[in-house]
Design an enzyme around this catalytic site. Structure first.
Site, mmCIF file in Angstrom:
data_model
loop_
_atom_site.group_PDB
_atom_site.id
_atom_site.type_symbol
_atom_site.label_atom_id
_atom_site.label_comp_id
_atom_site.label_asym_id
_atom_site.label_seq_id
_atom_site.Cartn_x
_atom_site.Cartn_y
_atom_site.Cartn_z
ATOM 1 N N CYS A 2 14.734 16.640 -85.050
ATOM 2 C CA CYS A 2 14.404 17.273 -86.425
ATOM 3 C C CYS A 2 15.256 18.348 -86.747
ATOM 4 O O CYS A 2 16.364 18.788 -85.937
ATOM 5 C CB CYS A 2 13.028 17.939 -85.928
ATOM 6 N N ARG A 27 20.621 13.417 -90.655
ATOM 7 C CA ARG A 27 20.132 13.062 -89.651
ATOM 8 C C ARG A 27 18.969 12.016 -89.576
ATOM 9 O O ARG A 27 18.583 11.610 -88.442
ATOM 10 C CB ARG A 27 19.789 14.303 -88.922
ATOM 11 N N TRP A 73 11.420 14.194 -87.611
ATOM 12 C CA TRP A 73 11.875 12.738 -87.247
ATOM 13 C C TRP A 73 10.723 12.799 -86.101
ATOM 14 O O TRP A 73 10.483 13.118 -85.021
ATOM 15 C CB TRP A 73 13.182 12.747 -86.587
ATOM 16 N N ASN A 99 11.745 21.440 -82.634
ATOM 17 C CA ASN A 99 12.556 20.027 -82.489
ATOM 18 C C ASN A 99 12.266 19.731 -81.056
ATOM 19 O O ASN A 99 12.989 20.620 -80.319
ATOM 20 C CB ASN A 99 13.990 20.400 -82.820
ATOM 21 N N GLY A 100 11.922 18.778 -80.477
ATOM 22 C CA GLY A 100 11.963 18.481 -79.152
ATOM 23 C C GLY A 100 10.730 17.808 -78.768
ATOM 24 O O GLY A 100 9.938 17.270 -79.779
ATOM 25 N N GLU A 480 26.670 -8.751 -76.604
ATOM 26 C CA GLU A 480 26.558 -7.258 -77.254
ATOM 27 C C GLU A 480 27.992 -6.882 -77.740
ATOM 28 O O GLU A 480 28.378 -6.530 -78.785
ATOM 29 C CB GLU A 480 25.661 -6.341 -76.400
ATOM 30 N N LYS A 484 29.582 -6.053 -81.324
ATOM 31 C CA LYS A 484 30.097 -4.779 -81.583
ATOM 32 C C LYS A 484 31.598 -4.950 -82.121
ATOM 33 O O LYS A 484 31.889 -4.421 -83.326
ATOM 34 C CB LYS A 484 30.377 -3.881 -80.405
ATOM 35 N N GLU A 487 31.390 -6.938 -85.825
ATOM 36 C CA GLU A 487 30.827 -6.413 -86.990
ATOM 37 C C GLU A 487 31.439 -4.936 -87.391
ATOM 38 O O GLU A 487 31.302 -4.755 -88.651
ATOM 39 C CB GLU A 487 29.073 -5.919 -86.628
ATOM 40 N N HIS A 503 32.933 -25.691 -70.467
ATOM 41 C CA HIS A 503 32.390 -26.603 -71.569
ATOM 42 C C HIS A 503 32.780 -26.463 -72.754
ATOM 43 O O HIS A 503 32.004 -26.881 -73.809
ATOM 44 C CB HIS A 503 30.845 -26.516 -71.242
ATOM 45 N N LYS A 602 22.168 -0.918 -92.327
ATOM 46 C CA LYS A 602 21.495 -0.359 -90.889
ATOM 47 C C LYS A 602 20.027 -1.252 -90.645
ATOM 48 O O LYS A 602 19.852 -1.315 -89.369
ATOM 49 C CB LYS A 602 21.393 1.028 -90.953
#
Ligand code: AGP
Length: 607
Positions: A2, A27, A73, A99-100, A480, A484, A487, A503, A602
């Site tokens: 936040c 943020r 958030w 915030n937390g 993965e 990365k 992309e 193979h 995103k």
């Protein structure tokens, strides 16, 4: 994550507070609010963007020279106006932004309800407002200290009381808070970006410290209420650099946040005494957990790779059959859902249309559906029967990094929860949890090798094709790592199970196609060593990710990245980090837009 802004001084604060919130928009947030003291407290809150708050605020008299503001958030409670901050006490004489996460808020809320307090929201923050009010006897900082001594968890807060106009109290534990020192005006913020337009003189609060701001004075108190002398620092960065936490890109900032975000993923969820976990959002009874017969994991992209790890984990430690499906494929075939099937959807955004529609299809066919998401109140979070938030904070970079490791952390917790109800002992659960809690420090050790990895990136940045190989728990990490790279650097990269190389892909091996091999010391070590030898025998170039004391594979590799030793099931959390950094540095060296790669979004909310 936040956003907090507070101002007390000799000027009208509402417009400056709103401007400060706008500087925190990067943020990510879902609602916002403002409170100003002027013959009592005026509070305006609004779901959605800051411009919605501005429009609403125009209908209120928010004149005043002392105020606080917040972008939320959501972590507890849906993103709406009621749950937005600031939160107040019963008679509206106190306003607080936070915030937390207050971990023991339900216990505190029960006590406060018994003492006659009434609540409007579902949030943990509102509990803090009432707790401070309960201990308020004319001195705000004393009431804040008393209340925080009873709260468990993390906080960065700003508080005002109508009986003490001009005073703002700030306190931090685990969430950043900074004091801005001005001429006749003082500031409080969760992030320097919010107040950079007003002052560059700042005091960074440390955990356990409390600040008392008035227009002409700033006092910082320590844990034992002692007056501290804090250094005033000059901010030299520009706004863009500050918003990235000093990193050149959000992606690098988020890679480096992973030690903290993994802690946030398991914070308050570990039961060390029984080697078990508590995942309250699942809303599954022990009976239901014991009677899960099959699990289907639905996801896309990076979240799909996390799901693959979930398959390995749950089958090994809970003995429950798991299949992982690309959500886009699942939704268009005729999947068979038998009784006792649990469907797990994994999605950082909680909005990916393929995952959402696949989840709806599974629900239509009778499965109980759960969500592992990062965005509170997202569509998947709202439509599933239960779920687990990963608490990774806003992930701004399009390439998912911290969300992935937080998703895997949650899957480890879920595995332990299922395993403890199927086959694993409390001792084994305890050992796994103890090992999981050591992961953040091990990741810090890897992040400290960033320069080495950057040097390797420079050697390979001009290649056009990469192959990534891994076995067992590291096969999803090979996928993965390849995702990365492709992309964000636009280099063609494929992830493969290492044994599959013979193979087909082995026909591709030549000096122009680097092969990244994840060779952590685990059950398949001897086999993966053979794969490295096969590559080298065909003049291939090998970048190997090895456990720190490994010698044999390191000796035959062209470049080596070492990671700390860990158990096989947790090695993916470590092995992925050098691959994130390798992809990042190659992309930067190729001049790519790392945070917003071409053609990507995103959250893929359209077909
Ligand atoms: C990962 O780096 C990509 N941005 C992409 O593959 C992403 O993981 C995928 O679109 C799924 O997104 P979600 O987790 O928000 O559902």
């Amino acid at each position: 994550m936040c956003g907090i802004v507070g101002i007390t001084g000799d000027k009208q604060v509402a417009p400056i507070l709103i401007e400060g919130l706008k500087r925190l928009e990067y943020r990510g947030y879902d609602s916002a609010g403002i409170a100003v003291i002027n013959q009592g407290l005026k509070v305006v809150k609004q779901e959605g963007k800051i411009k919605a708050l501005e429009a609403e605020a125009a209908h209120h008299d928010l004149s005043g020279t002392c105020g606080i503001a917040h972008t939320r958030w959501a972590t507890h409670g849906a993103p709406n106006r009621i749950n937005a901050h600031p939160h107040q006490d019963d008679d509206g004489s106190l306003a607080l932004v936070h915030n937390g996460i207050i971990e023991n808020y339900t216990v505190l809320k029960t006590q406060l309800l018994k003492q006659g307090h009434t609540f409007k929201s579902e949030t943990d923050t509102e509990v803090l407002a009432h707790l401070i009010s309960h201990h308020y006897h004319g001195n705000l900082e004393e009431a804040v200290q008393k209340a925080l001594s009873l709260a468990e968890g993390t906080y960065g807060i700003a508080v005002m009381h109508a009986d003490e106009p001009g005073k703002i109290v700030g306190a931090r534990k685990g969430s950043p808070l900074v004091v801005g020192v001005g001429q006749g005006t003082n500031y409080l913020a969760s992030d320097v970006a919010a107040i950079l337009g007003e002052t560059r003189q700042v005091i960074y609060l440390d955990d356990g410290e409390l600040a008392v701001l008035t227009p002409h004075d700033v006092r910082v108190l320590g844990i034992r209420n002692e007056l501290l002398t804090k250094e005033i620092q000059e901010i030299t960065w520009d706004l863009d650099r500050i918003q990235k936490g000093g990193y050149p890109h959000f992606m690098l900032k988020e890679i480096h946040e992973q030690p903290e975000t993994i802690v946030d993923a398991f914070r308050g969820r570990i039961l060390p005494e029984t080697g078990d976990v508590k995942l309250s959002g699942l809303r599954l009874t022990d009976w239901e957990l014991r009677n899960v017969r099959r699990i289907i994991i639905l996801a896309c992209g990076t979240s799909f790779h996390a799901g693959l790890l979930g398959e390995y984990l749950i089958e090994e430690y809970a003995g429950i059959p798991v299949e992982v499906e690309y959500a886009s494929e699942f939704r268009y075939r005729s999947p068979v859902i038998e009784p006792g099937t649990l469907c797990l959807t994994i999605s950082q955004s909680g909005e990916t249309i393929d995952t959402l529609e696949a989840m709806r299809e599974a629900k239509r066919r009778g499965a109980k559906v759960l969500g592992i998401t990062n965005v509170v109140g997202s569509t998947i979070a709202r439509e599933t029967d239960g779920g687990i938030y990963i608490h990774a904070g806003p992930e701004i970079g399009v390439a998912s990094t911290k969300a992935f490791t937080s998703q895997v952390t949650i899957l480890v917790l879920l595995t332990i929860m299922l395993g403890r109800r199927h086959s694993i002992s409390s001792e084994r659960g305890m050992r796994l949890l103890q090992e999981l809690q050591r992961v953040p420090e091990k990741i810090r050790q890897i992040l400290a090798r960033d320069e080495e990895i950057c040097e390797i990136a420079a050697v390979y940045k001009n290649h056009s094709n990469f192959l990534y190989l891994g076995r067992g728990y590291n096969y999803p990490i090979a996928l993965e790592g390849a995702l990365k790279l492709k992309e964000i650097s636009y280099i063609h990269a494929e992830g493969y199970p290492a044994a599959e190389m013979k193979h087909g892909p082995i026909a591709l091996i030549d000096p122009d196609m680097p092969v990244v091999v994840i060779c952590t010391r685990d059950g398949s070590y001897q086999k993966i060593k053979g794969n490295v030898q096969e590559v080298k025998a065909r003049s291939g170039k090998v970048i190997s990710i090895v456990t720190e004391d490994e010698e044999e594979i390191a000796a035959m590799s062209d470049h080596v990245i070492r990671i700390p030793a860990s158990s096989e099931i947790l090695s993916p959390l470590l092995a992925v980090v050098p691959l994130q950094l390798l992809a990042y540095h190659i992309a930067v060296m190729r001049g790519c837009n790392v945070d917003q790669p071409r053609n990507l979004a995103k959250s893929v909310t359209v077909e």
